[in-house]
Design a protein around this motif. Structure first.
Motif, PDB file in Angstrom:
ATOM      1  N   LEU A 162      17.822 -75.883  55.870  1.00  0.00           N
ATOM      2  CA  LEU A 162      16.375 -76.102  55.733  1.00  0.00           C
ATOM      3  C   LEU A 162      16.013 -76.385  54.280  1.00  0.00           C
ATOM      4  O   LEU A 162      15.204 -77.265  53.987  1.00  0.00           O
ATOM      5  N   LEU A 163      16.644 -75.638  53.401  1.00  0.00           N
ATOM      6  CA  LEU A 163      16.423 -75.855  51.977  1.00  0.00           C
ATOM      7  C   LEU A 163      16.788 -77.293  51.615  1.00  0.00           C
ATOM      8  O   LEU A 163      16.055 -78.005  50.931  1.00  0.00           O
ATOM      9  N   GLY A 195      25.512 -88.253  51.111  1.00  0.00           N
ATOM     10  CA  GLY A 195      25.322 -87.416  52.294  1.00  0.00           C
ATOM     11  C   GLY A 195      26.479 -86.458  52.463  1.00  0.00           C
ATOM     12  O   GLY A 195      26.293 -85.271  52.761  1.00  0.00           O
ATOM     13  N   PHE A 196      27.691 -86.954  52.229  1.00  0.00           N
ATOM     14  CA  PHE A 196      28.877 -86.119  52.377  1.00  0.00           C
ATOM     15  C   PHE A 196      28.849 -84.963  51.377  1.00  0.00           C
ATOM     16  O   PHE A 196      29.070 -83.803  51.725  1.00  0.00           O
ATOM     17  N   VAL A 197      28.528 -85.302  50.118  1.00  0.00           N
ATOM     18  CA  VAL A 197      28.478 -84.267  49.085  1.00  0.00           C
ATOM     19  C   VAL A 197      27.435 -83.209  49.438  1.00  0.00           C
ATOM     20  O   VAL A 197      27.698 -82.002  49.365  1.00  0.00           O
ATOM     21  N   ALA A 198      26.248 -83.655  49.860  1.00  0.00           N
ATOM     22  CA  ALA A 198      25.193 -82.697  50.198  1.00  0.00           C
ATOM     23  C   ALA A 198      25.624 -81.824  51.371  1.00  0.00           C
ATOM     24  O   ALA A 198      25.417 -80.600  51.359  1.00  0.00           O
ATOM     25  N   GLY A 199      26.243 -82.422  52.363  1.00  0.00           N
ATOM     26  CA  GLY A 199      26.684 -81.665  53.535  1.00  0.00           C
ATOM     27  C   GLY A 199      27.713 -80.620  53.164  1.00  0.00           C
ATOM     28  O   GLY A 199      27.623 -79.457  53.574  1.00  0.00           O
ATOM     29  N   LEU A 208      27.975 -73.369  50.331  1.00  0.00           N
ATOM     30  CA  LEU A 208      27.016 -72.318  49.963  1.00  0.00           C
ATOM     31  C   LEU A 208      26.801 -71.355  51.115  1.00  0.00           C
ATOM     32  O   LEU A 208      26.787 -70.134  50.933  1.00  0.00           O
ATOM     33  N   ALA A 209      26.677 -71.926  52.327  1.00  0.00           N
ATOM     34  CA  ALA A 209      26.468 -71.058  53.485  1.00  0.00           C
ATOM     35  C   ALA A 209      27.698 -70.184  53.700  1.00  0.00           C
ATOM     36  O   ALA A 209      27.590 -68.989  54.013  1.00  0.00           O
ATOM     37  N   PHE A 269      23.536 -70.623  57.424  1.00  0.00           N
ATOM     38  CA  PHE A 269      23.509 -72.074  57.620  1.00  0.00           C
ATOM     39  C   PHE A 269      22.089 -72.565  57.825  1.00  0.00           C
ATOM     40  O   PHE A 269      21.662 -73.557  57.237  1.00  0.00           O
ATOM     41  N   ALA A 270      21.343 -71.869  58.676  1.00  0.00           N
ATOM     42  CA  ALA A 270      19.954 -72.264  58.931  1.00  0.00           C
ATOM     43  C   ALA A 270      19.176 -72.298  57.623  1.00  0.00           C
ATOM     44  O   ALA A 270      18.471 -73.264  57.322  1.00  0.00           O
TER      45      ALA A 270
END
Lengths: 291, 295
Positions: free
Chosen positions: A108-109, A77-81, A87-88, A103-104
């Protein structure tokens, strides 16, 4: 006197799980309170909610690799966050898109990938449900995680506090003295994700975001100075945690929602009566100037 | 039309003279296994909620809708276990025979705590943990199979009788074993309230962290009451289940200083290789595990 003791102290003395829950709430307040405050000051109040969805694919990958292991799911979860945040951030710096929009898009992706992974992993154990810790079930591992994250947060904030403040209030000045605003911002976003992931362990997704944002928003109504707001945010978060646990104990309510409800009531009360931004004091001041 | 053509095509392949099996869909693995036992080679059973999955919080996918619309018989538990069933049968425009395996059993209400009015009585749907009630399940499923495939009547009736005898054998064994244990020791604690019927059948007193559904959240008061109960009554048997969150139960055992006696299979079979790969194994394994702990 005895009555008060039974009401406020006895539950924590009699039951270890209540003490653990309280310790978890204290650690969360220390970490999440200040982070929430900076989010509010940077006009990113809804970021917490977006990020809480962005962690799903990472949690799903952790689940696929290691089954229901909370460390693996938290790490994923941390890595994905962090990935979504980076990226944002890059999209904002290098393409002409406002930060909230990018960010949105990225969260969503991430959420879509997460839902796909969850349904493909062949289990319909609701991962969000699992990530949804219950504050009553805080075990040693979760306590270490939450207090570790709180410590890292407090120490890191001490380092990036000044540049962060300047960047929050006057990014142009910071750039003119040659500091790297973007770098501070990234470090800060990492802290946001870190605190959210540890909050999930202790409180669950919805509640972690609640304990991060509500006390911080409330604090802005009470104080003009950043230091005052920091103290207020942490105190409101901790008092909400304690009062919510007691409510849950005496009136048989689910603990997570009870805690957030108390924080929400604090906010509503402050909206009316708080000295710095409440509606009534402002009205009185306005009258005062007219006369 | 298309289907019958396809069927003809299949039949005209003498090399693979496939006997067309009756396509059966079951809502979850336990009634699925019963349908497989009774149907034997004549049926092809698919369970929507597979082994080690939770039927309480199931979300049907398009693939499930497709499976259901192609099936001729849909076996469910009923008694309110499958809240998602109505939507699914509508969506798939299911035209076959619908069996509620638990129909007509004497239900028990989900236990309420004494001295408190919640106002909503829920029926406890986990009736498959009582072998005597499973006899009704067997009758219902058999009737459904015969209705969907009248030619197999003799076959189904024979297999149902065999299966019923096996279930009764398990029941007699469990009754004998539990009767040998003093009533004061027949107590257990589980993570969600799924074993009420088992407790009723063999006189075991049950405590549970969550209510009948796995969806609810626990309250501090509820957990505190349980800790007190476990301490006072000296409950020695504490069990996890194969698909609910174990953390709260672990917390409770730490607090009340009891050991976890193993994992029970409440709402789902294990994988075929596991200890509860079919219904009879599930029942036997659960009873064995409980007996080990309370002796």
């Amino acid at each position: 006197m005895q009555h008060l003791y039974d009401l406020l102290i006895a539950p924590f003395v009699d039951f270890a799980f209540m003490r653990r829950a309280l310790a978890g709430c204290l650690a969360l307040s220390l970490g999440s309170g200040p982070i929430g405050l900076f989010l509010v000051m940077r006009r990113m109040s809804l970021m917490g909610d977006a990020m809480s969805h962005a962690v799903l694919p990472g949690a799903a990958v952790g689940f696929m690799l290691a089954g229901l292991s909370l460390p693996a799911m938290s790490l994923g979860g941390f890595v994905a966050g962090v990935l979504v945040a980076v990226l944002a951030g890059l999209a904002t710096r290098f393409a002409g898109i406002k930060e909230d929009a990018s960010f949105a898009a990225f969260y969503l992706l991430s959420l879509a990938i997460g839902v796909l992974l969850v349904s493909k992993s062949g289990s319909n154990v609701d991962l969000m449900h699992i990530l949804f810790g219950s504050v009553l079930a805080v075990d040693d591992a979760a306590l270490y995680l939450v207090s570790g994250v709180a410590s890292v947060t407090v120490i890191s904030l001490a380092f990036i506090y000044r540049p962060m403040l300047l960047e929050s209030l006057d990014p142009v000045f910071l750039r003119s003295v040659g500091a790297r605003g973007g770098l501070w911002h990234m470090a800060f976003l990492m802290l946001v994700v870190l605190n959210l992931v540890s909050g999930f362990q202790a409180l669950g997704t919805l509640m972690a975001v609640g304990l991060m944002m509500l006390p911080a928003i409330t604090a802005r109504l009470w104080s003009e100075s950043v230091e005052g707001m920091l103290v207020m945010a942490v105190s409101v978060a901790f008092v909400s945690g304690m009062a919510g646990l007691l409510l849950s104990y005496h009136f048989e309510l689910p603990s997570g929602p009870a805690i957030i409800l108390v924080a929400g009531l604090f906010y509503l009360f402050s909206l009316l009566f708080a000295p710095a931004g409440g509606a009534l004091p402002r009205y009185i001041r306005a009258r005062h100037f007219e006369s | 039309m298309k289907k019958s053509l396809f069927g003809l095509l299949l039949l005209s392949l003498p090399a693979f003279a496939l006997a067309a099996k009756l396509p059966v869909v079951a809502s979850f693995s336990i009634v699925g296994d019963m349908a497989r036992e009774i149907g034997g080679d004549r049926v092809d059973v698919v369970s929507l909620v597979g082994p080690d999955q939770d039927a309480h919080v199931f979300q049907p996918s398009p693939a499930d809708v497709k499976k259901l619309s192609a099936s001729r018989l849909f076996v469910t538990n009923g008694l309110g276990l499958e809240g998602w069933m109505g939507r699914l049968t509508k969506a798939s425009s299911f035209r076959g025979v619908l069996v509620e395996a638990g129909k007509g059993i004497k239900t028990r209400m989900a236990p309420e705590e004494e001295g408190e009015a919640h106002g909503h009585d829920a029926v406890d749907p986990h009736a498959w943990h009582d072998p005597q009630r499973v006899q009704v399940y067997i009758r219902n499923i058999t009737a459904g199979l015969i209705k969907a495939d009248p030619q197999g009547k003799a076959d189904y009736t024979r297999r149902a009788a065999e299966f019923a005898a096996k279930v009764k054998q398990q029941d007699d064994w469990a009754a004998k074993e539990f009767a040998a244990i003093p009533a004061a020791k027949r107590k257990m604690l589980t993570s969600h309230d799924a074993f009420g019927y088992l407790g009723e059948r063999y006189g075991i007193k049950l405590l549970a962290i969550q209510g009948v559904s796995t969806e609810a959240e626990a309250s501090a008061k509820g957990v505190a009451q349980l800790v007190r109960q476990v301490r006072q009554e000296k409950v020695s048997a504490v069990f996890m289940e194969n698909m609910t969150d174990k953390r709260l139960l672990e917390q409770l055992t730490r607090e009340a200083k009891v050991k976890i006696g193993g994992e029970l299979y409440a709402d789902a079979l294990s994988k075929p290789s596991g200890p509860a790969g079919d219904y009879l194994k599930l029942f036997h394994y659960n009873v064995e595990t409980i007996l080990k702990s309370i002796r």
